[in-house]
Design an enzyme around this catalytic site. Structure first.
Site: not given
Ligand code: APR
Ligand code: ZN
Length: 233
Positions: A103, A169-170, A197, A211
């Site tokens: 990204h 973490g996504t 979760e 994480a």
């Molecule tokens: N440890 C592990 N996981 C975590 C933690 C933590 N401390 N805190 C949050 N999470 C997890 C949440 O449970 C969630 O599943 O991280 C994830 C965050 O999800 P999003 O906010 O949707 O982020 P991401 O999946 O990276 O988004 C993907 O969306 O907006 C676009 O380009 C942007 O790269 C991003 C993409």
């Protein structure tokens, strides 16, 4: 060591103080992504988009990599590939050297006219001009919604060849990254999710927890406990 492809998302940088997008009070609860993360938003109000990414760049510069970034750098040194959706540079600041930023990167600038990229200044502005063609407009080197992520060819080959695909973490909300687990399964890989979760994606195994706790433990499981006296994370 099995051929491992790791996909990280905002959750791996959450404990470094960088916001996630879709959690409670995540970035997309505060900003309208159409205004700050689309080419149309940039065309309509480039100053607003620069303000948004200048603030995120300042946060990223002030943040420190956490134990999950450190453990993943060790796993990369042992041969794993890290693909990240994150635009921060915390993987690199933890020692990773071959991270694929699908990204884009907050710390790089892009010329919308000629495609040149260069290290971004701390703060970008509407009147920045391109170092190559002298025009612009110059934008953060970020892949916005509606644009094609970077390095998809290379990522596709890695998913075809891997033995283990690990999403860390996504939320699995945004494609094409959200489809990688299916691509890996179809190619015969085992799949693991590590998250606070479960995201509901189709993984063979799920490890839940923050994480900074569960990623180093999992990496130690893969690499064997760290050699005593080696640099911790
Ligand atoms: N440890 C592990 N996981 C975590 C933690 C933590 N401390 N805190 C949050 N999470 C997890 C949440 O449970 C969630 O599943 O991280 C994830 C965050 O999800 P999003 O906010 O949707 O982020 P991401 O999946 O990276 O988004 C993907 O969306 O907006 C676009 O380009 C942007 O790269 C991003 C993409
Ligand atoms: Zn240019």
């Amino acid at each position: 060591m099995p051929r491992i492809v790791v996909l990280t998302g905002a959750g791996v940088s959450a404990e470094s103080g960088l916001g996630t997008f879709r959690d409670k009070d995540g970035l997309w609860t505060k900003y309208d992504l159409a205004e700050v993360a689309t080419p149309e938003g940039f065309a309509a109000d480039p100053a607003k988009v620069h303000d948004f990414y200048n603030a995120r760049r300042a946060n990223a510069l002030a943040a420190a990599p956490n134990a999950a970034h450190g453990a993943l750098a060790r796993l990369e040194a042992a041969g794993a590939l890290i693909v990240t959706q994150n635009v921060d540079d915390l993987h690199e600041r933890a020692g990773a050297t071959g991270v694929i930023h699908m990204h884009g990167e907050l710390m790089r600038a892009l010329c919308a006219a000629c495609g040149a990229t260069w290290p971004a200044p701390r703060a970008m502005a509407v009147d920045d001009t391109c170092r190559e063609c002298g025009s612009g407009p110059c934008r953060p080197d970020i892949v916005w919604f509606g644009e094609i992520p970077y390095h998809m060819e290379r990522i596709g080959v890695a998913l075809q060849d891997c033995d283990l695909f690990v999403a860390i973490g996504t939320s699995g909300e945004v494609y094409p990254a959200a489809g990688f687990v299916q691509d890996a399964r179809r190619a015969g890989a085992t799949t693991l999710e590590i998250n606070l979760e479960r995201s509901g994606g189709q993984f063979d195994r799920v490890i839940t927890g923050p994480a900074t706790h569960v990623v180093p433990a999992w990496v130690a499981e893969v690499l064997g406990p760290e050699a005593p006296g080696s640099a911790g994370s």
